[in-house]
Enzyme design. Sequence first.
Site, PDB file in Angstrom:
ATOM      1  N   ASP A 185      28.450  67.351 -29.185  1.00  0.00           N
ATOM      2  CA  ASP A 185      29.750  67.894 -28.801  1.00  0.00           C
ATOM      3  C   ASP A 185      29.968  69.009 -29.813  1.00  0.00           C
ATOM      4  OD1 ASP A 185      32.485  68.552 -28.903  1.00  0.00           O
ATOM      5  OD2 ASP A 185      32.967  66.693 -27.887  1.00  0.00           O
ATOM      6  N   HIS A 186      29.841  70.243 -29.377  1.00  0.00           N
ATOM      7  CA  HIS A 186      29.793  71.327 -30.373  1.00  0.00           C
ATOM      8  C   HIS A 186      31.098  71.464 -31.160  1.00  0.00           C
ATOM      9  CE1 HIS A 186      31.886  73.797 -27.390  1.00  0.00           C
ATOM     10  NE2 HIS A 186      32.161  74.632 -28.372  1.00  0.00           N
ATOM     11  N   HIS A 248      35.612  67.194 -25.980  1.00  0.00           N
ATOM     12  CA  HIS A 248      36.213  67.876 -27.137  1.00  0.00           C
ATOM     13  C   HIS A 248      37.597  67.307 -27.500  1.00  0.00           C
ATOM     14  CE1 HIS A 248      32.911  70.423 -26.306  1.00  0.00           C
ATOM     15  NE2 HIS A 248      33.495  71.259 -25.484  1.00  0.00           N
TER      16      HIS A 248
HETATM   17  C1  BG6 Z   1      32.509  74.163 -23.619  1.00  0.00           C
HETATM   18  C2  BG6 Z   1      33.083  74.224 -22.250  1.00  0.00           C
HETATM   19  O1  BG6 Z   1      32.084  72.866 -23.923  1.00  0.00           O
HETATM   20  O2  BG6 Z   1      33.478  74.548 -24.566  1.00  0.00           O
HETATM   21  C3  BG6 Z   1      33.615  75.619 -21.936  1.00  0.00           C
HETATM   22  O3  BG6 Z   1      32.096  73.873 -21.307  1.00  0.00           O
HETATM   23  C4  BG6 Z   1      34.572  76.064 -23.020  1.00  0.00           C
HETATM   24  O4  BG6 Z   1      34.236  75.660 -20.679  1.00  0.00           O
HETATM   25  C5  BG6 Z   1      33.954  75.878 -24.392  1.00  0.00           C
HETATM   26  O5  BG6 Z   1      34.863  77.434 -22.791  1.00  0.00           O
HETATM   27  C6  BG6 Z   1      34.965  76.142 -25.491  1.00  0.00           C
HETATM   28  O6  BG6 Z   1      34.293  76.084 -26.701  1.00  0.00           O
HETATM   29  P1  BG6 Z   1      34.610  77.158 -27.821  1.00  0.00           P
HETATM   30  O7  BG6 Z   1      33.803  76.735 -28.994  1.00  0.00           O
HETATM   31  O8  BG6 Z   1      34.207  78.490 -27.249  1.00  0.00           O
HETATM   32  O9  BG6 Z   1      36.066  77.072 -28.027  1.00  0.00           O
END
Ligand code: BG6
Length: 511
Positions: A185-186, A248
Amino acid sequence: MKTSDQPEPTVFVIFGGAGDLTWRKLVPALFDLSQDRSMPTNFSIIAVDRVDMSDEKLRRRLQDGVKKFSRHGQAKGSEWGEFAKHIHYQQGDFKKLQTYKALGEQCAKLEKEWGAKVHRIFYMATPPSMFGEIPKYLGKAGLARDRELARIVIEKPIGYDLESALALNATLAANFDESQIFRIDHYLGKETVQNILAFRFANPLFEPIWNRRYVECVTITAVEAVGVEHRGGYYDHAGALRDMVQNHLMQLLCLVAMEPMVSFEADEIRNKKVDVLHAVRPIHRDAVHQCVVRGQYGSGWVGGKKVPGYREEKDVSPDSQTETFVALRLFVDNWRWQGVPFYLRTGKRLTRQASEIAIQFRGVPHQSFPIESTLDWQSSRLVMSIQPNEGIVLRFQAKHPGPKMHLRSVEMQFDYEDAFAVRSPEAYETLLWDIMKNDATLFMRADQVEAAWRLLMPVLNVWAEAPPSDFPNYAAGSWGPENVQGLLAQGHSWPLPTELVEHAPKRGKKS
Ligand code: BG6
């Protein structure tokens, strides 16, 4: 030269090596790690994909990604050349055992060449349809066997619902031990998200008030100004609840609400997080419409530009019922949080991008100031700003200068860039480094993924049975559907757009 923090010799096998994720995120992050001397002395990146491509062609494409997305920016020719030597292309079908046998031989060859045990990281940067296949072939080819050295990495979506997540986790578990599985989960790799634990548990100041006695409500926001971009095909089958909330937002909820960990061991922290999900009050089918609001954007204006509605986006069905906005009211039924609402919201094509957690504190138990002193009174609030501004803002009351006792809200701010004078690494740098170091703290365990799905299934089921009749129900560039106010208890508010701006630590102060 090897530094003590450097990972052991590693082979990165990237399935989907010719794809977007590899180009946009993985290789730029690996390149940045190499520039910071955080890659092992011996490493190899083997990009596996079906298309016909040479090493040279792949390297040129990846260099373009590095130029566009890496933190170190434009790589000097020599720096890129040095790094690119480690990248190789292997054409192969993900559903043929031969592909995996060839990989095994390649790893064995490198092991011999380097004279060391090689850590093997199998990264599934493929469409989700392959997630259930690749682990089986890795298992069959004997590449999953070594619990110490072999690891598999999987990105969301981890399942489409509870049932498919259980099936996927079962396939993974049939071939790998849980300790070998890294579910990304980044959000967890973001510095500001990791800082939630540091802030809460390294400062005795806040923990005593982090509970129902002092906290009125908690708001978790992750909103974006962008639309679905080039991902309409994926998104139209997912929607905001699956795309952002299941992962997230649930992770943020866990970090804000969890009990203090006893040690910094991966499983200890993950246990505490799962406890939160188990304590979240289940959303009863009959209560879905009272606790959850969904929305979809119509056309509008964002950043001075006219933008199309969701149904006009590429690869989106013209009568799509997919939600691009969700807001929920949840309760965590335990001693610490009983009765405190947690409001979560996420959406695309809102006024602007902002991710933050706002802890709103209760008012004073007795109001001793004259009423005219407190006309500008706002409750104390702590905002952990995750992005785009990175910092923490504490709002409290102060006396406005002048002869009268007049109270005004003021802010104390912590700004990452000001405080540390370094640019935070990208989330993927942290996560890839942790995978190499075999540290699973920032990764989702099977039970956590399943608990999050379990919680959201009633919502998905009720929504599937009762499609929305009012979509699109918010204009691009607004703050979402109006009925989102209905989730709030009396006296509570979503942080207003202007507050988000004011609260965010200010950028561009330095010359
Ligand atoms: C991703 C989603 O996991 O996270 C995207 O699939 C979203 O839809 C993105 O735009 C948001 O991540 P960050 O790091 O760009 O805020």
